[in-house]
Write an enzyme that holds these catalytic residues in place. Structure first.
Site, PDB file in Angstrom:
ATOM      1  N   LYS A  79       0.921  -1.314   0.514  1.00 48.66           N
ATOM      2  CA  LYS A  79      -0.128  -0.058   0.007  1.00 48.66           C
ATOM      3  C   LYS A  79       0.626   0.656  -0.376  1.00 48.66           C
ATOM      4  O   LYS A  79       1.578   1.483   0.310  1.00 48.66           O
ATOM      5  CB  LYS A  79      -0.526   0.146   1.433  1.00 48.66           C
ATOM      6  N   SER A 154      -9.854   2.176   2.397  1.00 48.03           N
ATOM      7  CA  SER A 154      -8.756   2.915   2.018  1.00 48.03           C
ATOM      8  C   SER A 154      -7.539   1.663   1.405  1.00 48.03           C
ATOM      9  O   SER A 154      -7.498   2.320   0.186  1.00 48.03           O
ATOM     10  CB  SER A 154      -8.198   3.681   3.072  1.00 48.03           C
ATOM     11  N   SER A 178     -10.053  -0.198   6.913  1.00 44.99           N
ATOM     12  CA  SER A 178      -9.409  -0.270   5.396  1.00 44.99           C
ATOM     13  C   SER A 178      -9.444  -1.587   4.926  1.00 44.99           C
ATOM     14  O   SER A 178      -8.329  -1.667   3.647  1.00 44.99           O
ATOM     15  CB  SER A 178      -8.334   1.067   5.115  1.00 44.99           C
TER      16      SER A 178
END
Ligand code: GLN
Length: 492
Positions: A79, A154, A178
């Site tokens: 990420k 997210s 997330s």
């Protein structure tokens, strides 16, 4: 070798060890898929081919020498919230579009030390604030199951790369859902560990008392391999816990499902806005667990209505403080021709932060301001304690708690939910972060539009092994986690 991306992590590691293929071949295979397919998914912010191939060659040497660790040569994606030395780390924001970290996050360093190969950095909601990945400066990521839908957020890029087979697994972060919600929207397994289990050092801060990194993958077994690599104490993170780490892979069958007490919170299944098909799939999965020997026990979690308001007070408060470091001086974006120092701060921040991030900074600053601090922030902290207590009471009677991960399946891109509507979609995930508990999402079927549905299991502190083990055994009895989106079926 067109189907290397169909292998599990265990199979990849074994194939590398027995020299059925090299890490260079495996890495190149993924790089080719990314080059061919990622335009349609928009999951990578940065692809790092040279870096990946150099790491692959280094892993191949270790494999030849017989000195390679378990995962040496297996690729992964990070990420874009984890700092990577020498590679851009954007957090999905214009603010950090030019930011190259001088050091690696601990999670990244541990993956490197294990010989894992970094394919690149993947898309996310700006500073991890959101549930759709649409707030990214780099545009919306698409859900591989239906490119007109969001992958969740997210960690939407992390979910999309795995679901499209553009990486075998990925790191994610979970401040209020997330990891679990995008895993749910993309038909994956994702684990949010206990607060303090995975180091936050070098993980760009959103809300420090809630943020926690973890694995996103196809199966519990794949997640367990990544957990074995990234979990553990880190002296560089003062909130990281100095407690022995389980062998998550060795423990995959260690928890007995027979006799396992699964709490079903009454309040959770009566939430307004819970989609009937989501409810049905989750109930079917619980029936399967019951057939495997689990005992379903109705429980009360009386604080359910307080989850959304409490989180959406505490998270923005911490965010407003954490994001004050982006001042146009020390990091990232700086506006052109500032008149004076105030103009520099003001314009740098308003030009580089997106609408959702600005909204949270405003709410958080307001809540922390002298006149309102006690009425809002202190009160929210007290409610937070009650939410935690509610779980601790429940765990006196049950081993784990079941819930949907989200009330719906993936929304359409551009659905333009109001902030309140979007925040309400986090109802099932937020309390876990407020209490610091671990929780896992497992895919348990599809709705009528062929979009994935996820079951969430919430455990007591440090029960990551137990959660992975339950889901692993469920996955031995079902095949939802093996289903592939059409785009994942395409060969490069
Ligand atoms: N959707 C939640 C939010 O917008 C959670 C985000 C997260 O876990 N990073 O804050």
């Amino acid at each position: 070798m067109t189907d290397l991306h169909r292998l599990s992590i265990r199979e990849m590691a074994e194939g590398l060890k027995s020299a059925q293929f090299s890490s260079r071949e495996l890495t190149q295979h993924y790089l080719d898929r990314i080059a061919k397919l990622d335009d349609r998914v928009n999951s990578y912010v940065t692809v790092t081919p040279e870096y990946a191939l150099a790491q692959a060659d280094a892993a191949d040497n270790l494999l030849k020498n017989g000195t390679a660790g378990t995962l040496a040569g297996v690729p992964l994606a990070h990420k874009d919230i984890f700092c990577t030395q020498g590679i851009k780390t954007s957090a999905g924001s214009k603010m950090l579009d030019n930011f190259i970290s001088p050091y690696d996050a601990t999670v990244v360093a541990k993956a490197k030390a294990a010989g894992l190969v970094t394919l690149g950095k993947v898309n996310m909601d700006e500073f991890a604030m959101g549930s759709t990945s649409e707030s990214s400066f780099y545009g919306a990521t698409k859900n591989p199951w239906n490119l007109e839908h969001v992958p969740g957020g997210s960690s939407g890029g992390s979910a999309a790369v795995v679901a499209a087979d553009l990486a075998p697994f990925a790191t994610g972060t979970d401040t209020g859902g997330s990891i679990r919600q995008p895993a749910s929207f993309c038909g994956l397994t994702g684990l949010k560990p206990t607060y303090g289990r995975v180091s936050r050092f070098g993980m760009i801060a959103f809300a420090s008392s809630l943020d926690q990194g973890g694995p996103m993958a196809r199966s519990a077994e794949d997640c367990a391999f990544l957990m074995n690599t990234i979990a553990g104490h880190d002296a560089k993170d003062s909130t990281s816990i100095n407690k022995e780490v389980d062998d998550y892979v060795a423990n995959l069958n260690a928890t007995a499902v027979k006799g396992l007490r699964i709490g079903i919170p009454k309040q959770y299944f009566n939430v307004q806005g819970l989609d009937a098909e989501v409810k049905a799939r989750v109930e079917e999965s619980l029936k399967t667990l019951e057939n495997m020997g689990a005992i379903l026990v109705e429980i009360d979690l009386n604080m359910t209505e307080a989850y959304v308001p409490t989180y959406y007070l505490i998270a923005p408060a911490e965010a407003s403080s954490n994001l004050s470091r982006y001042d146009g001086v020390r990091y990232g974006y700086r506006c052109e021709n500032p008149k004076d120092i105030l103009d520099l701060h003001k314009r740098s921040r308003s030009e580089a932060f997106g609408a959702e991030v600005q909204r949270r900074i405003l709410i958080g600053t307001y809540a922390l301001s002298a006149g309102y601090y006690d009425a809002y922030y202190v009160k929210a902290q007290k409610v937070r304690r009650l939410i935690q207590q509610d779980f601790l009471t429940a765990f006196e009677n049950v081993d784990v708690i079941a819930a949907p991960s989200a009330p719906t399946t993936a929304y359409k891109i551009g659905a333009n939910l109001s902030p309140t509507e979007m925040y309400l979609g986090d109802i099932y995930t937020l309390a876990v972060n407020l209490a610091g508990l671990p929780a896992i999402n497992a895919p348990v079927g599809f709705d009528k539009d062929s979009l994935p549905v996820g079951l969430q299991l919430i455990g007591n502190y440090w029960s990551e092994s137990q959660l992975l083990s339950i889901v692993h055994q469920y996955q031995q009895n079902t095949d939802w986690h093996t289903k592939r989106a059409t785009i994942a079926e395409e060969n490069a």
